[in-house]
Design an enzyme around this catalytic site. Structure first.
Site, PDB file in Angstrom:
ATOM      1  N   CYS A  47     -38.038 -29.804  35.100  1.00  0.00           N
ATOM      2  CA  CYS A  47     -38.102 -30.884  34.112  1.00  0.00           C
ATOM      3  C   CYS A  47     -38.755 -32.130  34.703  1.00  0.00           C
ATOM      4  CB  CYS A  47     -36.704 -31.187  33.582  1.00  0.00           C
ATOM      5  SG  CYS A  47     -35.984 -29.756  32.735  1.00  0.00           S
ATOM      6  N   THR A  48     -38.508 -32.366  35.972  1.00  0.00           N
ATOM      7  CA  THR A  48     -39.139 -33.502  36.646  1.00  0.00           C
ATOM      8  C   THR A  48     -40.642 -33.266  36.782  1.00  0.00           C
ATOM      9  OG1 THR A  48     -37.103 -34.056  37.811  1.00  0.00           O
ATOM     10  CG2 THR A  48     -39.162 -34.883  38.759  1.00  0.00           C
TER      11      THR A  48
END
Length: 157
Positions: A47-48
């Site tokens: 997600c980062t």
């Protein structure tokens, strides 16, 4: 399942930017391209990666009359930390009750450490200025995805 050409489901969610918290409605962005991406959890590796790729493409996105809206089931407080830690210049929406995730059919059964859980399948919807789905990606691989979305937008011009 939402497909190309379908009207994007309208929604209303609390969201956050670097400028603060407010309520957002999809219709607020009519006349612009919307990159609506669903991701499982703030500040996790995939997600980062995805968020930082959209962050790094921010100038290109705004130059195409577009906005990025990230959606997860995380809280506003979690989004605030994620935005600050990675200097994210776009809106993160808090779908705590999974209502928008359900509308866009992105909740799927996942296998987490041997247990079956219901979670967000990483998905992106490119919504055109008239509010229709121009493209839908499901089961997205985080790395390189922002570039794939921008390439599709370029082909739509």
């Amino acid at each position: 399942m939402l497909q190309k050409g379908d009207k994007a489901p309208e929604f209303r969610l609390r969201g956050l930017t670097q400028d603060g918290e407010k309520e957002y409605v999809l219709a607020d962005f009519r006349g612009k391209w919307v990159i609506l991406y669903f991701y499982p959890k703030d500040d996790t590796p995939g997600c980062t990666t995805e968020a930082c790729e959209f962050r790094d493409a921010a100038t290109t996105v705004s130059g195409k009359n577009a906005v990025v809206l990230g959606v997860s089931r995380d809280s506003i407080k979690s989004h605030e930390k994620f935005i600050q830690k990675f200097n994210l210049p776009f809106i993160l929406l808090a779908d705590i009750e999974s209502k928008v995730c359900e509308m866009y059919k992105v909740i799927k059964e996942k296998n987490m450490y041997g247990k079956k859980v219901m979670g967000i399948e990483r998905s992106t919807f490119l919504i055109d200025p008239e509010g229709k789905v121009a493209e839908a990606w499901r089961g997205v691989r985080a790395e390189g995805h922002a570039g794939e979305v921008l390439k599709k937008m370029k082909n739509e011009e």
